[in-house]
Scaffold this motif. Structure first.
Motif, PDB file in Angstrom:
ATOM      1  N   LYS A 119       0.821  -1.207   0.000  1.00 31.68           N
ATOM      2  CA  LYS A 119       0.000   0.000   0.000  1.00 31.68           C
ATOM      3  C   LYS A 119       0.856   1.258   0.000  1.00 31.68           C
ATOM      4  CE  LYS A 119      -4.076  -2.154   2.045  1.00 31.68           C
ATOM      5  NZ  LYS A 119      -5.043  -2.210   3.160  1.00 31.68           N
ATOM      6  N   ALA A 120       1.996   1.192   0.688  1.00 35.49           N
ATOM      7  CA  ALA A 120       2.906   2.338   0.685  1.00 35.49           C
ATOM      8  C   ALA A 120       3.452   2.584  -0.717  1.00 35.49           C
ATOM      9  CB  ALA A 120       4.049   2.106   1.672  1.00 35.49           C
ATOM     10  N   VAL A 121       3.845   1.505  -1.397  1.00 35.47           N
ATOM     11  CA  VAL A 121       4.357   1.647  -2.762  1.00 35.47           C
ATOM     12  C   VAL A 121       3.238   2.081  -3.712  1.00 35.47           C
ATOM     13  CG1 VAL A 121       5.504   0.474  -4.685  1.00 35.47           C
ATOM     14  CG2 VAL A 121       6.149  -0.080  -2.333  1.00 35.47           C
ATOM     15  N   TRP A 122       2.022   1.628  -3.426  1.00 35.46           N
ATOM     16  CA  TRP A 122       0.886   1.969  -4.294  1.00 35.46           C
ATOM     17  C   TRP A 122       0.642   3.483  -4.350  1.00 35.46           C
ATOM     18  CZ3 TRP A 122      -1.781  -0.983  -7.646  1.00 35.46           C
ATOM     19  CH2 TRP A 122      -2.946  -0.427  -8.202  1.00 35.46           C
ATOM     20  N   VAL A 123       0.911   4.167  -3.250  1.00 38.33           N
ATOM     21  CA  VAL A 123       0.757   5.625  -3.240  1.00 38.33           C
ATOM     22  C   VAL A 123       1.658   6.240  -4.308  1.00 38.33           C
ATOM     23  CG1 VAL A 123       1.072   7.735  -1.885  1.00 38.33           C
ATOM     24  CG2 VAL A 123       0.091   5.690  -0.821  1.00 38.33           C
ATOM     25  N   PHE A 124       2.884   5.728  -4.425  1.00 38.02           N
ATOM     26  CA  PHE A 124       3.804   6.228  -5.448  1.00 38.02           C
ATOM     27  C   PHE A 124       3.349   5.806  -6.845  1.00 38.02           C
ATOM     28  CE2 PHE A 124       6.403   6.260  -1.604  1.00 38.02           C
ATOM     29  CZ  PHE A 124       6.968   7.519  -1.675  1.00 38.02           C
ATOM     30  N   ILE A 125       2.725   4.626  -6.938  1.00 43.96           N
ATOM     31  CA  ILE A 125       2.165   4.192  -8.219  1.00 43.96           C
ATOM     32  C   ILE A 125       1.089   5.178  -8.672  1.00 43.96           C
ATOM     33  CG2 ILE A 125       0.690   2.449  -9.315  1.00 43.96           C
ATOM     34  CD1 ILE A 125       3.386   1.355  -9.159  1.00 43.96           C
ATOM     35  N   ALA A 126       0.187   5.536  -7.760  1.00 41.89           N
ATOM     36  CA  ALA A 126      -0.905   6.453  -8.094  1.00 41.89           C
ATOM     37  C   ALA A 126      -0.366   7.827  -8.470  1.00 41.89           C
ATOM     38  CB  ALA A 126      -1.868   6.562  -6.918  1.00 41.89           C
ATOM     39  N   LEU A 127       0.608   8.324  -7.714  1.00 42.77           N
ATOM     40  CA  LEU A 127       1.183   9.632  -7.999  1.00 42.77           C
ATOM     41  C   LEU A 127       1.915   9.628  -9.332  1.00 42.77           C
ATOM     42  CD1 LEU A 127       1.707  12.500  -6.994  1.00 42.77           C
ATOM     43  CD2 LEU A 127       3.747  11.643  -5.818  1.00 42.77           C
ATOM     44  N   THR A 128       2.671   8.560  -9.577  1.00 43.23           N
ATOM     45  CA  THR A 128       3.401   8.442 -10.840  1.00 43.23           C
ATOM     46  C   THR A 128       2.444   8.377 -12.022  1.00 43.23           C
ATOM     47  OG1 THR A 128       5.361   7.402  -9.894  1.00 43.23           O
ATOM     48  CG2 THR A 128       4.893   6.909 -12.198  1.00 43.23           C
ATOM     49  N   ALA A 129       1.375   7.586 -11.891  1.00 44.60           N
ATOM     50  CA  ALA A 129       0.393   7.486 -12.972  1.00 44.60           C
ATOM     51  C   ALA A 129      -0.246   8.838 -13.240  1.00 44.60           C
ATOM     52  CB  ALA A 129      -0.673   6.454 -12.622  1.00 44.60           C
ATOM     53  N   GLY A 130      -0.597   9.551 -12.167  1.00 46.81           N
ATOM     54  CA  GLY A 130      -1.214  10.860 -12.343  1.00 46.81           C
ATOM     55  C   GLY A 130      -0.312  11.828 -13.085  1.00 46.81           C
ATOM     56  N   ILE A 131       0.957  11.847 -12.717  1.00 51.04           N
ATOM     57  CA  ILE A 131       1.894  12.775 -13.350  1.00 51.04           C
ATOM     58  C   ILE A 131       2.277  12.307 -14.752  1.00 51.04           C
ATOM     59  CG2 ILE A 131       4.219  13.742 -13.219  1.00 51.04           C
ATOM     60  CD1 ILE A 131       3.936  13.627 -10.143  1.00 51.04           C
ATOM     61  N   CYS A 132       2.818  11.097 -14.828  1.00 50.18           N
ATOM     62  CA  CYS A 132       3.393  10.620 -16.086  1.00 50.18           C
ATOM     63  C   CYS A 132       2.354  10.384 -17.174  1.00 50.18           C
ATOM     64  CB  CYS A 132       4.203   9.345 -15.847  1.00 50.18           C
ATOM     65  SG  CYS A 132       5.643   9.581 -14.783  1.00 50.18           S
ATOM     66  N   GLU A 133       1.244   9.731 -16.831  1.00 45.16           N
ATOM     67  CA  GLU A 133       0.256   9.418 -17.862  1.00 45.16           C
ATOM     68  C   GLU A 133      -0.460  10.663 -18.359  1.00 45.16           C
ATOM     69  OE1 GLU A 133      -2.295   6.190 -16.696  1.00 45.16           O
ATOM     70  OE2 GLU A 133      -0.590   4.914 -16.130  1.00 45.16           O
ATOM     71  N   GLU A 134      -0.706  11.621 -17.482  1.00 41.83           N
ATOM     72  CA  GLU A 134      -1.339  12.855 -17.961  1.00 41.83           C
ATOM     73  C   GLU A 134      -0.397  13.648 -18.863  1.00 41.83           C
ATOM     74  OE1 GLU A 134      -4.594  13.646 -17.705  1.00 41.83           O
ATOM     75  OE2 GLU A 134      -4.579  11.603 -16.898  1.00 41.83           O
ATOM     76  N   ILE A 135       0.881  13.688 -18.520  1.00 40.37           N
ATOM     77  CA  ILE A 135       1.824  14.429 -19.366  1.00 40.37           C
ATOM     78  C   ILE A 135       2.040  13.722 -20.697  1.00 40.37           C
ATOM     79  CG2 ILE A 135       4.203  15.252 -19.585  1.00 40.37           C
ATOM     80  CD1 ILE A 135       4.226  15.692 -16.569  1.00 40.37           C
ATOM     81  N   THR A 136       2.247  12.394 -20.654  1.00 41.10           N
ATOM     82  CA  THR A 136       2.557  11.678 -21.896  1.00 41.10           C
ATOM     83  C   THR A 136       1.331  11.494 -22.791  1.00 41.10           C
ATOM     84  OG1 THR A 136       2.257   9.542 -20.772  1.00 41.10           O
ATOM     85  CG2 THR A 136       4.500  10.435 -20.872  1.00 41.10           C
ATOM     86  N   ILE A 137       0.171  11.249 -22.202  1.00 38.86           N
ATOM     87  CA  ILE A 137      -1.017  10.972 -23.009  1.00 38.86           C
ATOM     88  C   ILE A 137      -1.806  12.248 -23.310  1.00 38.86           C
ATOM     89  CG2 ILE A 137      -3.098   9.588 -23.253  1.00 38.86           C
ATOM     90  CD1 ILE A 137      -0.531   7.949 -23.127  1.00 38.86           C
ATOM     91  N   ARG A 138      -2.284  12.944 -22.259  1.00 42.08           N
ATOM     92  CA  ARG A 138      -3.059  14.160 -22.471  1.00 42.08           C
ATOM     93  C   ARG A 138      -2.176  15.327 -22.892  1.00 42.08           C
ATOM     94  NH1 ARG A 138      -5.801   9.988 -21.164  1.00 42.08           N
ATOM     95  NH2 ARG A 138      -5.027  10.081 -19.028  1.00 42.08           N
ATOM     96  N   GLY A 139      -0.945  15.383 -22.403  1.00 45.20           N
ATOM     97  CA  GLY A 139      -0.068  16.476 -22.789  1.00 45.20           C
ATOM     98  C   GLY A 139       0.566  16.262 -24.138  1.00 45.20           C
ATOM     99  N   TYR A 140       1.300  15.157 -24.274  1.00 43.91           N
ATOM    100  CA  TYR A 140       2.060  14.913 -25.506  1.00 43.91           C
ATOM    101  C   TYR A 140       1.197  14.375 -26.644  1.00 43.91           C
ATOM    102  CZ  TYR A 140       5.329  12.651 -28.710  1.00 43.91           C
ATOM    103  OH  TYR A 140       5.999  12.245 -29.832  1.00 43.91           O
ATOM    104  N   LEU A 141       0.601  13.196 -26.463  1.00 44.72           N
ATOM    105  CA  LEU A 141      -0.136  12.588 -27.569  1.00 44.72           C
ATOM    106  C   LEU A 141      -1.326  13.430 -28.018  1.00 44.72           C
ATOM    107  CD1 LEU A 141      -0.211   8.730 -26.843  1.00 44.72           C
ATOM    108  CD2 LEU A 141       1.185   9.982 -28.502  1.00 44.72           C
ATOM    109  N   GLN A 142      -2.057  13.981 -27.074  1.00 43.25           N
ATOM    110  CA  GLN A 142      -3.217  14.791 -27.466  1.00 43.25           C
ATOM    111  C   GLN A 142      -2.781  16.008 -28.276  1.00 43.25           C
ATOM    112  OE1 GLN A 142      -6.462  15.159 -24.697  1.00 43.25           O
ATOM    113  NE2 GLN A 142      -6.702  17.334 -25.130  1.00 43.25           N
ATOM    114  N   ARG A 143      -1.745  16.693 -27.823  1.00 40.78           N
ATOM    115  CA  ARG A 143      -1.243  17.853 -28.575  1.00 40.78           C
ATOM    116  C   ARG A 143      -0.700  17.424 -29.928  1.00 40.78           C
ATOM    117  NH1 ARG A 143       0.877  22.094 -25.348  1.00 40.78           N
ATOM    118  NH2 ARG A 143       1.947  22.828 -27.225  1.00 40.78           N
ATOM    119  N   GLN A 144      -0.013  16.284 -29.967  1.00 44.38           N
ATOM    120  CA  GLN A 144       0.589  15.818 -31.209  1.00 44.38           C
ATOM    121  C   GLN A 144      -0.478  15.450 -32.235  1.00 44.38           C
ATOM    122  OE1 GLN A 144       3.521  16.388 -31.869  1.00 44.38           O
ATOM    123  NE2 GLN A 144       4.694  14.720 -32.777  1.00 44.38           N
ATOM    124  N   PHE A 145      -1.498  14.708 -31.804  1.00 41.76           N
ATOM    125  CA  PHE A 145      -2.548  14.304 -32.739  1.00 41.76           C
ATOM    126  C   PHE A 145      -3.465  15.467 -33.106  1.00 41.76           C
ATOM    127  CE2 PHE A 145      -1.533   9.931 -31.275  1.00 41.76           C
ATOM    128  CZ  PHE A 145      -1.282   9.391 -32.528  1.00 41.76           C
TER     129      PHE A 145
END
Length: 237
Positions: free
Chosen positions: A141-167
């Motif tokens: 559960k402690a590691v999961w907190v970092f999983i959730a934070l990482t997903a929030g940061i990385c996936e939003e930047i790479t998918i909504r930030g990068y791919l959405q802008r690119q497409f």
């Protein structure tokens, strides 16, 4: 000189968003994303329930998310764009943070209710692969907190930030950019089954609309983090 020469048609916009990275770079990113998605399907289908495999998979997820973010950072750098520019307005005051937090919470309420209806129509339920991945022990559960934070940061930047802008730049249409990244976001979760892929793709489109509306990834990052943080409630002891 004729004043109409070189003028744009009345119905044509005077500005269209351009590509923020070379197309070959987008191909490289999609190849890496597809490879990780394929691995997820194979790995989660063979995952034996127990703490060791979960911890190992958590650290692999963390590493892969940040590697994908690094690929994006290198690609947009060649066009003079930064990660900060992709994310959008900074939280320069506490009121701006709480404003985005309020938007994120409102988005979560609406999106979860809406997606619950979609999941019900599809008769979609949480599959065994997801249940195997959820944390059980205090360490997990402690590691999961970092999983959730990482997903929030990385996936939003790479998918909504990068791919959405690119497409959006590639198709010259913001709706096409939102839908395309949403479909790719859903497909990246293929290990959860095709019904959940549909639900997650719709969530991706909603997050894409949120980013487009706010001209910022920050509300989406908060919403994504809080949504994934709910995985703490789905595991066990």
């Amino acid at each position: 000189m004729n004043a109409s020469v070189g003028a744009l048609p009345a119905n044509q916009p005077t500005h269209m968003p351009g590509l923020i990275a070379p197309l070959w770079h987008t191909g490289l990113f999609l190849f890496a994303l597809a490879g990780l998605s394929f691995w997820s399907v194979r790995y989660h289908s063979s995952l034996q329930i127990g703490p060791s495999p979960r911890i190992a998979s958590y650290f692999f997820i963390l590493a892969s998310e940040w590697i994908l973010l690094g690929i994006v950072a290198l690609g947009i750098r060649s066009r003079g764009t930064t990660l900060a520019a992709l994310i959008g307005e900074r939280w320069s005051t506490a009121s701006k943070f709480f404003r985005d937090l309020g938007i994120a919470l409102g988005f979560l309420v609406f999106s979860n209710l809406f997606l619950a209806v979609i999941a019900g129509l599809l008769h979609s339920t949480q599959n065994q692969n997801v249940r195997n991945l959820l944390p059980h022990t205090a360490t997990e559960k402690a590691v999961w907190v970092f999983i959730a934070l990482t997903a929030g940061i990385c996936e939003e930047i790479t998918i909504r930030g990068y791919l959405q802008r690119q497409f959006t730049g590639l198709f010259r249409n913001s709706a096409a950019g939102i839908v395309t990244q949403g479909v790719l976001f859903g497909s990246a979760h293929a290990y959860q089954g095709w019904k959940q892929v549909v639900v997650i793709a719709i969530l991706g489109c909603l997050l894409g609309w949120l980013a487009h509306w706010r001209k910022s990834l920050r509300p989406g990052i908060l919403a994504h983090f809080l949504q994934d943080l709910g995985g703490l409630l789905g595991g066990g002891r």
